[in-house]
Design a protein around this motif. Structure first.
Motif, short mmCIF file in Angstrom:
data_model
loop_
_atom_site.label_atom_id
_atom_site.label_comp_id
_atom_site.label_asym_id
_atom_site.label_seq_id
_atom_site.Cartn_x
_atom_site.Cartn_y
_atom_site.Cartn_z
N THR A 10 0.81 -1.22 0.00
CA THR A 10 0.00 0.00 0.00
C THR A 10 0.84 1.27 0.00
O THR A 10 0.29 2.37 -0.10
CB THR A 10 -0.96 0.02 1.20
N ARG A 15 2.65 0.45 -4.72
CA ARG A 15 1.66 0.85 -5.73
C ARG A 15 2.31 1.03 -7.10
O ARG A 15 1.72 0.68 -8.13
CB ARG A 15 0.95 2.12 -5.28
N ALA A 35 0.73 -5.53 3.97
CA ALA A 35 0.80 -4.18 4.51
C ALA A 35 0.71 -4.29 6.03
O ALA A 35 0.49 -5.38 6.57
CB ALA A 35 -0.32 -3.30 3.97
N ASP A 38 -3.25 -0.89 6.73
CA ASP A 38 -4.11 -0.13 5.82
C ASP A 38 -5.15 -1.03 5.16
O ASP A 38 -5.01 -1.45 4.01
CB ASP A 38 -3.24 0.57 4.77
N GLY A 41 -6.80 0.68 2.01
CA GLY A 41 -5.91 0.65 0.86
C GLY A 41 -5.77 -0.75 0.29
O GLY A 41 -5.75 -0.94 -0.93
N MET A 42 -5.71 -1.75 1.17
CA MET A 42 -5.58 -3.13 0.70
C MET A 42 -6.85 -3.60 0.00
O MET A 42 -6.79 -4.33 -1.00
CB MET A 42 -5.23 -4.05 1.85
N LEU A 45 -6.72 -2.43 -3.48
CA LEU A 45 -5.78 -3.20 -4.29
C LEU A 45 -6.33 -4.59 -4.61
O LEU A 45 -6.11 -5.11 -5.70
CB LEU A 45 -4.44 -3.32 -3.56
#
Length: 400
Positions: A10, A15, A35, A38, A41-42, A45
């Motif tokens: 992340t 990224r 990570a 997060d 954020g994960m 993804l």
């Protein structure tokens, strides 16, 4: 089809790695992402890249992610904890590992990947600074291939002969020159730098990076850590290493050969370039980054670093010369000092004062070189306790 694991997915390097991998989905599979905490954020993804497995070190974050993925009927496995992180790094179901966890936390999973004999793309400086001898020894013993991602070390690698491999001393080389942007305070007076705020320190003029590495760039400690890293990767001493300030950040490093030739690697200040190089090596892949317009750049400037305004670079070079446990102490003290600076507990030049005092105290306490993992981690922990104790007593620190 090679299977990719990203340690620190992340973050900015993670990224960027995913962006490059997405351009070459027929060549590389995004298999495992990790990570710290997060979860949001994960989740993003996971939706975009559909990994088979993710690890979030913090259990509460992993729980949130499991619930979110279950609601979307995802079959992605979610693991948690430090042990899980280290296990997936050494697991046989991935071939290529991008090591991009910031700080000492990246050491154990990086070591696990090396011991598993994987192709390791190493973006974080700290494992090589803390435990360079151990990592290179384990890489040689287990057949791991190490490829540098730091723009400077990747540039050096590109300027060395095609048959060169990290861990060997390059033949016919007189000097390796690392370039530095100079950071946000390159033109500031010492007096103005002394009053610099964390907000000013993280505003890098050329690169988009996390807070810790941005502060390291402002102090030039990043360049000091890179000197130590280069010494480990390329098996050269302090007398074959130098730093030159290059504000344009277009020339990423240079190699000077004994015949007087000097080779440089040029490119946009974009981490997708070294990432694409390492993912494709020994071939070349599209990175998603445009070429250079040299006429638009106009000129290249070079300056000698000012160690009076940026004493952290001098401390790192001294630690490189000292060897033994000095780089490990330097790294741990710097991590604590940077965190304290970002929290407003230390002034800019207090960072170098704390780091220097910690190294001096540590070398008196830990004289024997730490070459095994347990000893390396013990010295790292000692330095962090020492710095935490200094911060808790609020003793005045004399600016270097």
């Amino acid at each position: 089809m090679r299977r990719l694991l990203i340690l620190g997915a992340t973050g900015s390097i993670g990224r960027s790695t995913l962006e490059v991998a997405a351009l070459h989905a027929d060549e590389i599979e995004v298999h495992t992402l990790t990570a710290f905490r997060d979860a949001g954020g994960m989740l993003e993804l996971c939706r975009r890249f559909a990994p088979k497995r993710v690890v979030l070190v913090e259990e509460s974050a992993a729980t949130l992610l499991r619930k979110a993925l279950a609601a979307e009927h995802s079959h992605c496995e979610v693991l948690s904890g430090v042990e899980a992180l280290n296990e997936v790094a050494g697991s046989s179901d991935t071939d290529v590992v991008m090591s991009a966890i910031v700080g000492a936390a990246g050491l154990l999973p990086t070591l696990a990947a090396v011991r598993a004999g994987k192709q390791l793309l190493i973006a974080n400086k700290e494992p090589l600074v803390m435990a360079g001898r151990l990592l290179m020894r384990e890489a040689a013993a287990n057949g791991a291939c190490i490829l540098p991602i730091d723009s400077e070390h990747n540039a050096i690698f590109q300027c060395l002969p095609p048959a060169y491999r990290c861990g060997d001393a390059p033949k016919g080389v007189r000097k390796l020159l690392l370039t530095a942007s100079g950071g946000p305070f390159r033109e500031w007076s010492r007096e103005r730098i002394d009053a610099a705020t964390p907000q000013e320190a993280v505003k890098h003029p050329n690169w988009s990076m996390g807070q810790k590495i941005s502060v390291d760039s402002a102090t030039l400690m990043n360049k000091g850590l890179e000197l130590i890293e280069a010494s480990v990767l390329y098996q050269v001493g302090d007398d074959q290493l130098d730093v030159v300030v290059h504000p344009e950040s277009i020339i990423h490093s240079l190699v000077e050969y004994v015949d007087g030739s000097m080779l440089a690697q040029l490119g946009q200040p974009d981490m997708r370039v070294p990432i694409a190089h390492a993912l494709a090596w020994p071939q070349r892949w599209e990175s998603g980054v445009g070429g250079l317009d040299l006429a638009a750049v106009g000129r290249f400037r070079f300056e000698t670093p000012d160690l009076n305004r940026f004493p952290c670079l001098g401390l790192a070079r001294a630690a490189l010369r000292e060897g033994q446990n000095a780089p490990n102490l330097l790294n741990a003290a710097n991590e604590v000092a940077v965190s304290a600076f970002l929290d407003g507990r230390l002034g800019f030049y207090d960072l170098s004062s704390m780091i220097e005092a910690c190294i001096d105290a540590g070398l008196q306490t830990h004289r024997a070189a730490a070459d095994d993992l347990e000893s390396i981690l013990a010295i790292d922990a000692w330095a962090r306790r020492w710095c935490a104790g200094r911060l808790s007593t609020q003793e005045p620190l004399v600016n270097a």
